[in-house]
Design a protein around this motif. Structure first.
Motif, PDB file in Angstrom:
ATOM      1  N   VAL A 231      41.979   1.166  -5.871  1.00 19.23           N
ATOM      2  CA  VAL A 231      41.782   1.460  -7.292  1.00 19.23           C
ATOM      3  C   VAL A 231      40.735   0.525  -7.891  1.00 19.23           C
ATOM      4  N   MET A 232      40.827  -0.764  -7.529  1.00 18.82           N
ATOM      5  CA  MET A 232      39.847  -1.717  -8.040  1.00 18.82           C
ATOM      6  C   MET A 232      38.459  -1.413  -7.502  1.00 18.82           C
ATOM      7  N   GLU A 233      38.371  -1.027  -6.237  1.00 16.62           N
ATOM      8  CA  GLU A 233      37.063  -0.669  -5.675  1.00 16.62           C
ATOM      9  C   GLU A 233      36.494   0.560  -6.354  1.00 16.62           C
ATOM     10  N   ALA A 234      37.359   1.554  -6.625  1.00 11.48           N
ATOM     11  CA  ALA A 234      36.892   2.743  -7.346  1.00 11.48           C
ATOM     12  C   ALA A 234      36.447   2.372  -8.758  1.00 11.48           C
ATOM     13  N   ARG A 235      37.170   1.465  -9.399  1.00  5.26           N
ATOM     14  CA  ARG A 235      36.800   1.011 -10.741  1.00  5.26           C
ATOM     15  C   ARG A 235      35.452   0.298 -10.710  1.00  5.26           C
ATOM     16  N   LEU A 236      35.238  -0.517  -9.684  1.00  9.60           N
ATOM     17  CA  LEU A 236      33.954  -1.218  -9.569  1.00  9.60           C
ATOM     18  C   LEU A 236      32.812  -0.225  -9.374  1.00  9.60           C
ATOM     19  N   GLU A 237      33.028   0.764  -8.511  1.00  4.89           N
ATOM     20  CA  GLU A 237      31.995   1.771  -8.315  1.00  4.89           C
ATOM     21  C   GLU A 237      31.734   2.545  -9.598  1.00  4.89           C
ATOM     22  N   SER A 238      32.813   2.832 -10.350  1.00  2.24           N
ATOM     23  CA  SER A 238      32.646   3.546 -11.613  1.00  2.24           C
ATOM     24  C   SER A 238      31.847   2.726 -12.614  1.00  2.24           C
ATOM     25  N   LEU A 239      32.149   1.425 -12.710  1.00  2.00           N
ATOM     26  CA  LEU A 239      31.404   0.560 -13.635  1.00  2.00           C
ATOM     27  C   LEU A 239      29.940   0.440 -13.218  1.00  2.00           C
ATOM     28  N   GLN A 240      29.710   0.329 -11.917  1.00  3.56           N
ATOM     29  CA  GLN A 240      28.333   0.240 -11.450  1.00  3.56           C
ATOM     30  C   GLN A 240      27.573   1.528 -11.756  1.00  3.56           C
ATOM     31  N   ALA A 241      28.235   2.684 -11.535  1.00  8.20           N
ATOM     32  CA  ALA A 241      27.588   3.959 -11.868  1.00  8.20           C
ATOM     33  C   ALA A 241      27.373   4.080 -13.373  1.00  8.20           C
ATOM     34  N   GLU A 242      28.350   3.622 -14.141  1.00  4.76           N
ATOM     35  CA  GLU A 242      28.216   3.657 -15.597  1.00  4.76           C
ATOM     36  C   GLU A 242      27.067   2.780 -16.062  1.00  4.76           C
ATOM     37  N   LEU A 243      26.909   1.608 -15.423  1.00  5.42           N
ATOM     38  CA  LEU A 243      25.809   0.728 -15.798  1.00  5.42           C
ATOM     39  C   LEU A 243      24.460   1.366 -15.476  1.00  5.42           C
ATOM     40  N   VAL A 244      24.380   1.957 -14.297  1.00  2.00           N
ATOM     41  CA  VAL A 244      23.120   2.619 -13.922  1.00  2.00           C
ATOM     42  C   VAL A 244      22.808   3.752 -14.879  1.00  2.00           C
TER      43      VAL A 244
ATOM     44  N   ALA B 151      28.675  -8.486 -16.781  1.00  2.00           N
ATOM     45  CA  ALA B 151      29.699  -9.540 -16.732  1.00  2.00           C
ATOM     46  C   ALA B 151      31.025  -8.969 -16.246  1.00  2.00           C
ATOM     47  N   GLN B 152      31.371  -7.763 -16.731  1.00  2.00           N
ATOM     48  CA  GLN B 152      32.610  -7.137 -16.271  1.00  2.00           C
ATOM     49  C   GLN B 152      32.537  -6.828 -14.773  1.00  2.00           C
ATOM     50  N   ILE B 153      31.363  -6.327 -14.356  1.00  2.00           N
ATOM     51  CA  ILE B 153      31.206  -5.996 -12.938  1.00  2.00           C
ATOM     52  C   ILE B 153      31.308  -7.243 -12.076  1.00  2.00           C
ATOM     53  N   GLU B 154      30.668  -8.325 -12.501  1.00  2.00           N
ATOM     54  CA  GLU B 154      30.728  -9.569 -11.729  1.00  2.00           C
ATOM     55  C   GLU B 154      32.144 -10.118 -11.677  1.00  2.00           C
ATOM     56  N   ALA B 155      32.853 -10.057 -12.804  1.00  2.00           N
ATOM     57  CA  ALA B 155      34.239 -10.549 -12.823  1.00  2.00           C
ATOM     58  C   ALA B 155      35.116  -9.711 -11.893  1.00  2.00           C
ATOM     59  N   LEU B 156      34.927  -8.382 -11.964  1.00  2.00           N
ATOM     60  CA  LEU B 156      35.717  -7.510 -11.101  1.00  2.00           C
ATOM     61  C   LEU B 156      35.346  -7.719  -9.641  1.00  2.00           C
ATOM     62  N   ARG B 157      34.040  -7.917  -9.365  1.00  2.00           N
ATOM     63  CA  ARG B 157      33.609  -8.161  -7.990  1.00  2.00           C
ATOM     64  C   ARG B 157      34.189  -9.475  -7.466  1.00  2.00           C
ATOM     65  N   ALA B 158      34.209 -10.511  -8.308  1.00  2.00           N
ATOM     66  CA  ALA B 158      34.794 -11.793  -7.896  1.00  2.00           C
ATOM     67  C   ALA B 158      36.278 -11.640  -7.598  1.00  2.00           C
TER      68      ALA B 158
END
Length: 400
Positions: free
Chosen positions: A190-203, A299-306
Motif C-alpha cells: 500500500v505504501m509503495e502504491a501510495r509512493l507511486e501515486s504521489l510520484q505520478a501526481e507530481l509529474v 517533501a512528502q515523497i521523500e518522507a514516504l520514501r525514507a
C-alpha cells in the motif's frame, strides 16, 4: 734381571680355595640333599593337596560396531564397562552367585588388543565349569549393561536434542510471527502504491503547471488583450433605421418608428472577453494550487520514501532471521530424528562375540612341577650356604 719376589704365604691363606669349598659341600651333601628333598616334598604336598586348582576360560568380543561409534562408545568406554560395578552386579544377579562384586572383579582379567578392536576377558575359578560359567555370565551381563548404557547415552543426547529443537522452533515461530505482524501492520504494498501515486501526481502537476504557465495562461492573456483592443474599436449599437409596423388588430394603416440594434460583433467580443477572463482567473488559480502541490509533494515523497526504506530494511532483517532460523530448525529436527533412529537400534551397539568361552581341560595353577623345581632349587641354595657356614664355624673352633 731382577728376581720376582715370592707371594706371601698369608695372601695364599686369605684367598678362597675352590677345592676346599667343594670339599665342604661334599662333606655336607646329605644335609643339602635332605633339605632339597624336604622342600620338594613340601612343595609337592602344597601343590597337590593344599593349594586349590585354578582354571581359566576366555571370551573375545569385537568392539568395532558402527552403532556404538555413532553413540560415542569407543573401546576405552567398553574396556571400563567390562569391569564396572554395574556389569559385576548384573553377573551376580543373573548367575545367583554367592559372591560380592569385588570378589567377582578379582576373578576377571581384561585385555585390549593393540589395535583396540578386540577385547578379551579371562575368568578364573576353582573348577573348569565354573570358569566357563563366569565367562558366559560376564558376556550376558556385559551385553545387557552395554545396551542399557547405550540407551542411557541416547536418552541423554535425545533430551538435549529435544530441548534444542524446542528452543529453535520457538525462536523460529517468534521470528515468523514478528514478520507476519509487520506485514499486517505496515502493509508495504500500500505504501509503495501510495509512493507511486504521489510520484505520478507530481509529474502530472509539474506538466500541468508547465502547460498553464508556459502556454495556456500566456495565450489567454494575449487573447484577452486582443479582445479588449477589438472591443474598443467596435460600437456597442448599430445606427438608427426606419421600420414600418402594421398592427394586426388595428384597422389603421402602416406606421413608421426608429429602432436601435446592438452590434453583434461587439456582443460576440464581449462574450469572448468574459469567458476568457473567467478562464484566465481559473487557470491562474489552478496554477497557484499546482505550484503549491509541486512545492509540497517532493517533501512528502521523500518522507514516504525514507519510511519505505526503513520499513524495507526492517522487513529484510525479519526475513533474514526467519531464513536463518529455518535451516537451524531443520538441522535440529534431523539430529533429533537421527537420535530416535539410534535409540531404536541401540541394542545393536553391543559388541559381538568373536571367540566363545571354552571348557578348560586342565588347570593353569598351581603349576606343580614348576613349584617343586623352584622349591628344590631354593633348598639347594640354602643348603649350600648353610654347609659353608657350618664348615667355617667348625674350622674357626678348631683353630682356637
Amino acid at each position: 734381571m731382577q728376581a720376582h719376589s715370592p707371594v706371601p704365604v698369608q695372601a695364599w691363606e686369605d684367598e678362597i680355595d675352590l677345592r676346599q669349598l667343594i670339599e665342604s659341600i661334599w662333606r655336607r651333601r646329605w644335609f643339602i640333599a635332605s633339605l632339597v628333598i624336604a622342600a620338594v616334598a613340601a612343595a609337592g604336598v602344597l601343590s597337590y593337596f593344599v593349594l586349590p586348582p585354578r582354571y581359566e576360560s576366555s571370551i573375545t568380543v569385537d568392539l568395532l560396531v558402527p552403532q556404538a561409534t555413532e553413540l560415542g562408545l569407543n573401546p576405552a568406554v567398553f574396556e571400563a564397562l567390562a569391569t564396572s560395578n554395574r556389569v559385576l552386579e548384573a553377573m551376580v544377579q543373573l548367575g545367583f552367585l554367592d559372591m560380592t562384586p569385588d570378589r567377582v572383579r578379582g576373578s576377571i582379567a581384561v585385555s585390549l588388543s593393540k589395535d583396540s578392536r578386540l577385547l578379551t576377558v579371562t575368568t578364573r575359578a576353582q573348577s573348569a565349569s565354573q570358569a566357563q560359567q563366569l565367562a558366559v555370565l560376564w558376556y550376558e551381563a556385559f551385553r545387557q549393561e552395554a545396551g542399557a548404557y547405550a540407551q542411557e547415552r541416547v536418552a541423554q543426547r535425545l533430551d538435549v536434542a529435544e530441548a534444542e529443537l524446542a528452543a529453535r522452533e520457538s525462536m523460529y515461530s517468534a521470528a515468523r510471527d514478528a514478520l507476519n505482524a509487520f506485514d499486517s501492520t505496515v502493509m508495504l504494498p500500500v505504501m509503495e502504491a501510495r509512493l507511486e501515486s504521489l510520484q505520478a501526481e507530481l509529474v502530472e502537476a509539474e506538466e500541468r503547471l508547465r502547460t498553464l504557465t508556459q502556454s495556456t495562461i500566456p495565450a489567454d492573456e494575449a487573447r484577452l488583450q486582443a479582445i479588449q483592443l477589438a472591443l474598443a474599436e467596435q460600437p456597442q449599437v448599430l445606427g438608427g433605421s426606419h421600420v414600418m409596423v402594421v398592427p394586426v388588430d388595428s384597422g389603421a394603416g402602416v406606421t413608421t418608428s426608429d429602432v436601435t440594434m446592438l452590434n453583434p460583433v461587439y456582443l460576440q467580443l464581449s462574450q469572448d472577453l468574459a469567458s476568457t477572463q473567467t478562464r484566465l482567473v481559473t487557470n491562474r488559480r489552478s496554477a497557484e494550487l499546482l505550484a503549491t502541490v509541486v512545492a509540497e509533494l517532493p517533501a512528502q515523497i521523500e518522507a514516504l520514501r525514507a519510511r519505505l526504506i526503513a520499513y524495507r530494511e526492517e522487513r529484510a532483517r525479519l526475513e533474514r532471521e526467519v531464513n536463518a532460523l529455518k535451516p537451524m530448525v531443520d538441522e535440529a529436527r534431523a539430529q533429533r530424528d537421527t537420535l530416535l533412529a539410534l535409540q531404536r537400534a541401540a541394542d545393536a551397539a553391543v559388541p559381538a562375540v568373536v571367540s566363545d568361552p571354552a571348557l578348560p581341560s586342565a588347570p593353569v595353577a598351581p603349576r606343580k612341577l614348576l613349584n617343586m623345581a623352584l622349591a628344590g632349587f631354593l633348598a639347594a641354595f640354602v643348603g649350600v650356604f648353610g654347609a659353608l657356614v657350618m664348615d667355617f664355624w667348625a674350622t674357626g673352633k678348631g683353630e682356637q
